[in-house]
Design an enzyme around this catalytic site. Structure first.
Site, PDB file in Angstrom:
ATOM      1  N   PRO A 140     159.175  37.125 -86.190  1.00 41.10           N
ATOM      2  CA  PRO A 140     158.120  36.919 -87.200  1.00 41.10           C
ATOM      3  C   PRO A 140     156.894  36.148 -86.724  1.00 41.10           C
ATOM      4  O   PRO A 140     156.070  35.767 -87.546  1.00 41.10           O
ATOM      5  CB  PRO A 140     158.861  36.132 -88.279  1.00 41.10           C
ATOM      6  CG  PRO A 140     159.897  35.355 -87.536  1.00 41.10           C
ATOM      7  CD  PRO A 140     160.319  36.213 -86.392  1.00 41.10           C
ATOM      8  N   GLY A 141     156.751  35.921 -85.434  1.00 37.89           N
ATOM      9  CA  GLY A 141     155.440  35.536 -84.949  1.00 37.89           C
ATOM     10  C   GLY A 141     155.200  34.068 -84.617  1.00 37.89           C
ATOM     11  O   GLY A 141     154.065  33.689 -84.358  1.00 37.89           O
ATOM     12  N   GLY A 142     156.256  33.259 -84.603  1.00 41.14           N
ATOM     13  CA  GLY A 142     156.054  31.849 -84.255  1.00 41.14           C
ATOM     14  C   GLY A 142     155.427  31.699 -82.877  1.00 41.14           C
ATOM     15  O   GLY A 142     154.470  30.934 -82.688  1.00 41.14           O
ATOM     16  N   LYS A 143     155.957  32.471 -81.924  1.00 38.84           N
ATOM     17  CA  LYS A 143     155.426  32.342 -80.562  1.00 38.84           C
ATOM     18  C   LYS A 143     154.064  33.013 -80.452  1.00 38.84           C
ATOM     19  O   LYS A 143     153.196  32.544 -79.711  1.00 38.84           O
ATOM     20  CB  LYS A 143     156.423  32.919 -79.556  1.00 38.84           C
ATOM     21  CG  LYS A 143     157.727  32.144 -79.552  1.00 38.84           C
ATOM     22  CD  LYS A 143     158.747  32.699 -78.591  1.00 38.84           C
ATOM     23  CE  LYS A 143     160.123  32.112 -78.869  1.00 38.84           C
ATOM     24  NZ  LYS A 143     160.750  32.626 -80.098  1.00 38.84           N
ATOM     25  N   ASP A 188     158.174  50.833 -80.005  1.00 41.04           N
ATOM     26  CA  ASP A 188     159.377  50.476 -79.246  1.00 41.04           C
ATOM     27  C   ASP A 188     158.906  49.921 -77.904  1.00 41.04           C
ATOM     28  O   ASP A 188     158.325  50.654 -77.095  1.00 41.04           O
ATOM     29  CB  ASP A 188     160.246  51.729 -79.069  1.00 41.04           C
ATOM     30  CG  ASP A 188     161.568  51.402 -78.391  1.00 41.04           C
ATOM     31  OD1 ASP A 188     161.643  50.373 -77.677  1.00 41.04           O
ATOM     32  OD2 ASP A 188     162.527  52.174 -78.573  1.00 41.04           O
ATOM     33  N   CYS A 258     168.047  33.770 -77.654  1.00 44.60           N
ATOM     34  CA  CYS A 258     168.712  32.641 -78.310  1.00 44.60           C
ATOM     35  C   CYS A 258     170.218  32.884 -78.284  1.00 44.60           C
ATOM     36  O   CYS A 258     170.894  32.757 -79.289  1.00 44.60           O
ATOM     37  CB  CYS A 258     168.181  32.452 -79.729  1.00 44.60           C
ATOM     38  SG  CYS A 258     168.351  33.892 -80.782  1.00 44.60           S
TER      39      CYS A 258
HETATM   40  C1  LIG Z   1     164.197  37.181 -81.207  1.00 43.16           C
HETATM   41  S1  LIG Z   1     163.251  38.171 -82.240  1.00 43.16           S
HETATM   42  C2  LIG Z   1     161.610  37.725 -81.822  1.00 43.16           C
HETATM   43  C3  LIG Z   1     161.161  36.400 -82.386  1.00 43.16           C
HETATM   44  C4  LIG Z   1     159.689  36.148 -82.182  1.00 43.16           C
HETATM   45  N1  LIG Z   1     159.308  36.235 -80.786  1.00 43.16           N
HETATM   46  C5  LIG Z   1     159.216  34.822 -82.738  1.00 43.16           C
HETATM   47  O1  LIG Z   1     159.025  33.883 -81.973  1.00 43.16           O
HETATM   48  O2  LIG Z   1     158.992  34.730 -83.935  1.00 43.16           O
HETATM   49  C6  LIG Z   1     163.386  39.751 -81.499  1.00 43.16           C
HETATM   50  C7  LIG Z   1     162.502  40.824 -82.107  1.00 43.16           C
HETATM   51  O3  LIG Z   1     162.590  41.987 -81.300  1.00 43.16           O
HETATM   52  C8  LIG Z   1     162.375  43.109 -82.128  1.00 43.16           C
HETATM   53  N2  LIG Z   1     162.835  44.302 -81.401  1.00 43.16           N
HETATM   54  C9  LIG Z   1     164.087  44.791 -81.290  1.00 43.16           C
HETATM   55  N3  LIG Z   1     164.085  45.885 -80.512  1.00 43.16           N
HETATM   56  C10 LIG Z   1     162.814  46.092 -80.114  1.00 43.16           C
HETATM   57  C11 LIG Z   1     162.169  47.066 -79.315  1.00 43.16           C
HETATM   58  N4  LIG Z   1     162.853  48.064 -78.742  1.00 43.16           N
HETATM   59  N5  LIG Z   1     160.830  46.976 -79.151  1.00 43.16           N
HETATM   60  C12 LIG Z   1     160.128  45.985 -79.734  1.00 43.16           C
HETATM   61  N6  LIG Z   1     160.689  45.036 -80.509  1.00 43.16           N
HETATM   62  C13 LIG Z   1     162.011  45.083 -80.684  1.00 43.16           C
HETATM   63  C14 LIG Z   1     163.142  42.762 -83.389  1.00 43.16           C
HETATM   64  O4  LIG Z   1     162.650  43.507 -84.496  1.00 43.16           O
HETATM   65  C15 LIG Z   1     162.883  41.263 -83.513  1.00 43.16           C
HETATM   66  O5  LIG Z   1     161.819  41.007 -84.387  1.00 43.16           O
END
Ligand SMILES: C[S@@+](CC[C@H](N)C(=O)[O-])C[C@H]1O[C@@H](n2cnc3c(N)ncnc32)[C@H](O)[C@@H]1O
Length: 500
Positions: A140-143, A188, A258
């Site tokens: 959800p975009g924190g980073k 993707d 994580c």
């Molecule tokens: C650990 S979370 C990311 C958290 C985010 N970086 C933050 O700091 O808020 C992983 C994210 O990867 C996305 N995701 C999963 N498979 C993916 C793919 N093939 N391509 C792009 N995003 C993907 C998921 O929808 C999820 O939102």
């Protein structure tokens, strides 16, 4: 007219989803799948004790809106005792169970809640204004927000995620925080297009089995099957491979998860290093103020190259955090760089009368809009972008910058996120609220102006503030009431409910 919300005024302490009774006991932990990591953990008892405690709430101050000192004062006045976090000078720790998402200062983007370990990857990316950054798994975009601000809220960040709903949550966070240098894409990441060009920095905060979030989600102990770790591996390798391809020579790729599982961490990194032998190097990384462990180099009979120890592991008991893993890869600077990509053609607004209207109404400086790029993406109104935002033509954007001015209504009006950005420069139609009015405003209730406010403010749309901090837009009616225009979805919202 706003509805009268039945919700109580913002309160400080509320139980969270993670109720204390559900926390794992040392006996449960000792019989759980977590024992597969027993040999990797230096102090199992301390580890088990940490998992049985709830996680402190941590947040960072929005550098475009408030200093950490001012945020500390504000929280202290709210009878909290915010604690500094060694190694994260812009962040504070609050008691567990504290619901930040319902606080006025949170709703108006003065701060963002993000787990300590999630804040760390961006600190080693060596971000400088002018760099082009791709956040491949961003929601959800924190980073993304941390990156955007590290670049001075200028230049070009691309935030991608495969999930549409999660991308919407990301956009909500960026709007609340006033981020204007991000284009979002829904694709993707494994097939991220080559034609997007190369980036100075690529972040792969990979989808993973999330074992390290067990303090927030104790039910993982029952639900989780360690075989999941194996299943994530191919996707993680494909994402990291793509990130390396899209990184420019001399640029950095950061891979984080994580989770505790080496199958999703060191084993993934080791395979990509082997694929790009001689072209990629694992960088030493340091997190001053944090007690980290080196990456694992032996796991289930497999021995990895010794440089994998340069990865960093964050075990929950060492710093009272969740579990996390970080690896930083540098691409060989002597490799040939690709040509610059074709850039997106942004349809800049041809409707300058709206911009002149805002300058005239709110008393903004005459050259106010020169610091931005104004872009029309929908019929509803105008978006605000950093003046030097230059995203690639592909992939197609989901959104760019911040929706700031609604022009399909009469009279046109700034959105709340727009008001939060332009408000500090507004010299007219500014209405400072008292504490009771602030709470009524955020609950979207009608409320009365004081006699002094009525005398000083003509009827009409106004930008409202509390203690000088912008809250949003209101309408002062001739009938003598103030109508809140605060969006219902921002009111007491906790966008942080999604894992950060
Ligand atoms: C650990 S979370 C990311 C958290 C985010 N970086 C933050 O700091 O808020 C992983 C994210 O990867 C996305 N995701 C999963 N498979 C993916 C793919 N093939 N391509 C792009 N995003 C993907 C998921 O929808 C999820 O939102």
């Amino acid at each position: 007219m706003p509805h009268h919300s039945p919700s109580p005024p913002p309160s400080n302490h509320r139980p969270t989803r993670t109720d204390a009774a559900a926390r794992p006991t040392p006996t449960q932990l000792a019989h759980s799948w977590l024992t597969r990591y027993r040999d990797l953990i230096d102090d199992w008892d301390a580890f088990a004790a940490a998992l049985a405690r709830s996680l402190p709430v941590t947040l960072w101050a929005n550098p475009t809106r408030i200093s950490i000192a001012a945020l500390t004062d504000l929280l202290t006045e709210d009878a909290l005792a915010p604690q500094p976090i060694p190694g994260l000078p812009n962040a504070l720790r609050l008691p567990p169970e504290y619901r930040v998402g319902q606080q006025w200062w949170y709703c108006v983007g003065l701060a963002h809640a993000q787990e300590v370990v999630s804040q760390l990857p961006v600190t080693v990316l060596d971000l400088q204004p002018g760099q082009r950054v791709l956040d491949l798994c961003a929601a959800p975009g924190g980073k993304t927000a941390q990156i955007a601000f590290a670049l001075g809220n200028r230049g070009t960040v691309i935030a991608n995620d495969i999930g549409y709903g999660r991308l919407k949550a990301l956009q909500g966070n960026l709007d609340r925080l006033g981020v204007i240098n991000v284009t979002t894409t829904q694709s993707d990441g494994r097939n991220w297009p080559t034609a997007s060009g190369q980036f100075d920095r690529v972040l792969v905060d990979a989808p993973c089995s999330s074992e390290g979030t067990i303090r927030r989600n104790p039910s993982l102990l029952q639900r989780h099957d360690p075989a999941t770790a194996e299943r994530f591996g191919p996707r993680q390798r494909a994402l990291l491979r793509r990130a390396v391809q899209r990184c420019r020579p001399g640029g950095l790729v950061l891979y984080s998860t994580c989770t505790f599982a080496p199958e999703e961490n060191e084993l993934v990194v080791a395979d990509i290093l082997a694929e790009y032998a001689g072209q990629l190097q694992l960088r030493e990384i340091d997190f001053p103020g944090f007690n980290t462990a080196p990456g694992v180099t032996r796991w289930l009979g497999r021995t990895l190259p010794p440089e994998l120890a340069r990865c960093r592991r964050f075990w929950p008991h060492r710093n009272d955090t969740g579990g996390f893993f970080i690896a930083l890869l540098e691409k060989d600077p002597s490799l040939p760089a690709e040509p610059e990509p074709e850039l997106a053609h942004l349809a800049d607004s041809e409707h300058d009368e709206w911009l002149d209207g805002l300058i005239a109404k709110y008393g903004l400086p005459e050259d106010y809009w020169s610091r931005y790029r104004i872009n029309r993406q929908t019929k509803r109104g105008l978006h605000l972008l950093a003046a030097d935002h230059a995203p690639p033509a592909v992939p197609a954007a989901e959104g760019r910058g911040l929706f700031f001015h609604r022009t399909n209504v009469r009279p046109p009006k700034p959105t709340t996120s727009g008001a939060l950005v332009i408000g500090p420069d507004a010299t007219r139609f500014r209405l400072e609220l008292n504490r009771e009015q602030r709470d009524a405003y955020l609950r979207r209730e009608l409320f009365a102006p004081t006699a002094a406010q009525r005398a000083a403010n003509p009827p009409g749309q106004a930008i409202v503030s509390y203690r000088g901090q912008i809250l949003g837009i209101a309408v002062l009616h001739r009938s003598g009431v103030i109508e809140s225009q605060f969006p219902s979805r921002w009111s007491g919202q906790a966008a942080t409910e999604l894992p950060a």
